[in-house]
Write an enzyme that holds these catalytic residues in place. Structure first.
Site, PDB file in Angstrom:
ATOM      1  N   GLU A 258       0.722  -1.090   0.094  1.00 51.61           N
ATOM      2  CA  GLU A 258       0.191   0.060  -0.086  1.00 51.61           C
ATOM      3  C   GLU A 258       0.861   1.253  -0.019  1.00 51.61           C
ATOM      4  O   GLU A 258       0.516   2.067  -0.784  1.00 51.61           O
ATOM      5  CB  GLU A 258      -0.883   0.000   1.301  1.00 51.61           C
ATOM      6  CG  GLU A 258      -1.923  -1.194   1.230  1.00 51.61           C
ATOM      7  CD  GLU A 258      -1.374  -2.373   2.131  1.00 51.61           C
ATOM      8  OE1 GLU A 258      -2.139  -2.851   2.680  1.00 51.61           O
ATOM      9  OE2 GLU A 258      -0.081  -2.603   2.071  1.00 51.61           O
TER      10      GLU A 258
ATOM     11  N   THR B 147      17.955 -39.618   3.755  1.00 53.05           N
ATOM     12  CA  THR B 147      18.267 -39.320   2.641  1.00 53.05           C
ATOM     13  C   THR B 147      19.763 -38.654   2.555  1.00 53.05           C
ATOM     14  O   THR B 147      20.213 -38.663   1.513  1.00 53.05           O
ATOM     15  CB  THR B 147      17.297 -38.116   2.188  1.00 53.05           C
ATOM     16  OG1 THR B 147      15.896 -38.700   2.354  1.00 53.05           O
ATOM     17  CG2 THR B 147      17.387 -37.346   1.016  1.00 53.05           C
TER      18      THR B 147
END
Length: 362
Positions: free
Chosen positions: A56, A200
């Site tokens: 704004e 992983t």
């Protein structure tokens, strides 16, 4: 409530502006603003990053005196409190804005309607709800953190048509093609953090960085490592410090990792498993909105079983590798289909030769 064609066009533009901050605004929401006067755009802006002017304020600066009497279209309710920047509701009032159209109310309890009330009290016409669903989607992680006290968790996996992520011997590069892999990096880039598990790291030694997509800042990397087994030479420990979620009490190892700049998050555990819902609450406290999961079947299954997965991002390659290969989720055997985790498919598109599926928990 009826909105005009101009209203829809202006809000669509504000949403497009907000999306420019997709990879940079965290922990703040992505917000765009358009000022319309006599059917013409006189100013526009979008929030770039925390600490910088809100959408704004930038739109008002661009419009200058032309802002007086204009309508402001904002993708999120203007703030009403002093944070890193002053209240946008006050700035709109001071500039002489005649009407404010917000896509949605701010879910932040510090705002939650008070910004709109402040504007109405100042005599400004206020409407809310235009293209609300699009605005919520753009800030789905922020909304989740504010309303559920947990980030939005998106689990990404690349698999064959028979649901396999790697061969029996662990080989997985590359199941999907370059287009799908680059698309996966774009999803990494929008996340506040990328999370993986120690399995992983041991198997694939990933970097977990954004490399194949534009990104102003690298997401935080999070390693779930209950026993603190991460090898000192692991690539995930290189570069920017990471966050390690662990239940280990190995003081020398904890001190060594902390001395290297890594942050340790000590968590409760049950057996070999960290309390994953507790972890999500801690990540929300760190102001993380979207978590991108790239892990193996063990952590994927644990997250799903614990109710910690909100969305699946799956890339399916046109290949079949057979039963011996590794699957996406390590879950207990079911005795009835009623016990299956249920998802609703939101999108199914091509990513090169592969298929990208986005599905959400029902």
């Amino acid at each position: 409530m009826t909105f005009s064609t101009n209203d829809h066009a202006a809000m669509a533009r504000a949403l497009a502006l907000a999306e420019r901050g997709l990879n940079s605004t965290t922990p703040n929401p992505r917000v765009g603003c358009v000022l319309l006067r006599d059917g013409q755009i006189v100013g526009e802006g979008w929030h770039r990053r925390a600490g910088e002017p809100h959408a704004e304020v930038l739109a008002l600066a661009a419009a200058a005196d032309a802002a007086r009497g204009a309508t402001a279209y904002v993708t999120l309710e203007p703030c009403s409190h002093f944070g890193r920047t002053p209240p946008c509701a006050d700035a709109l009032d001071k500039a002489g804005i005649a009407r404010v159209v917000a896509a949605m109310q701010d879910p932040n309890p510090r705002v939650a309607g008070s910004g709109l009330a402040r504007l109405r009290a100042a005599g400004i016409e206020v409407e809310c709800g235009l293209m609300m669903e699009e605005a919520r989607e753009l800030n789905i992680g922020f909304v989740s953190r504010m309303t559920r006290n947990r980030p939005w968790v998106r689990l990404k996996a690349a698999a064959t048509l028979d649901g396999k992520t790697a061969l029996e011997n662990g080989a997985s590069q590359w199941i999907t093609g370059p287009v799908a892999r680059a698309d996966g990096h774009r999803w990494r880039a929008r996340a506040c953090a990328i999370l993986t598990g120690i399995g992983t790291v041991k198997a694939d030694d990933p970097q977990l960085t954004v490399r194949d997509a534009p990104c102003e800042r690298q997401p935080l990397r999070i390693l779930v490592d209950a026993k603190l087994e991460v090898p000192p030479a692991a690539r995930i420990l290189q570069g920017a410090p990471i966050l390690i979620a662990t239940a280990s009490t190995d003081a020398p190892r904890l001190r060594a990792l902390a001395a290297s700049g890594h942050r340790i998050l000590s968590l409760p555990a049950t057996g070999d498993r960290i309390d994953l819902p507790f972890l999500l609450r801690e990540l929300a406290a760190l102001e993380l909105n979207e978590i991108h999961i790239e892990a193996g079947a063990g952590l994927n299954g644990a997250l799903l079983a614990a109710g910690c997965v909100d969305e699946l991002l799956l890339y399916l390659a046109p290949k079949i590798v057979g039963n011996a290969a590794r699957g996406m989720f390590d879950l207990p055997a079911l005795t009835a289909l009623d016990g299956a985790a249920r998802f609703r498919i939101r999108e199914c598109t091509m990513a090169g030769e592969d298929v990208r599926v986005i599905a959400r928990m029902t």
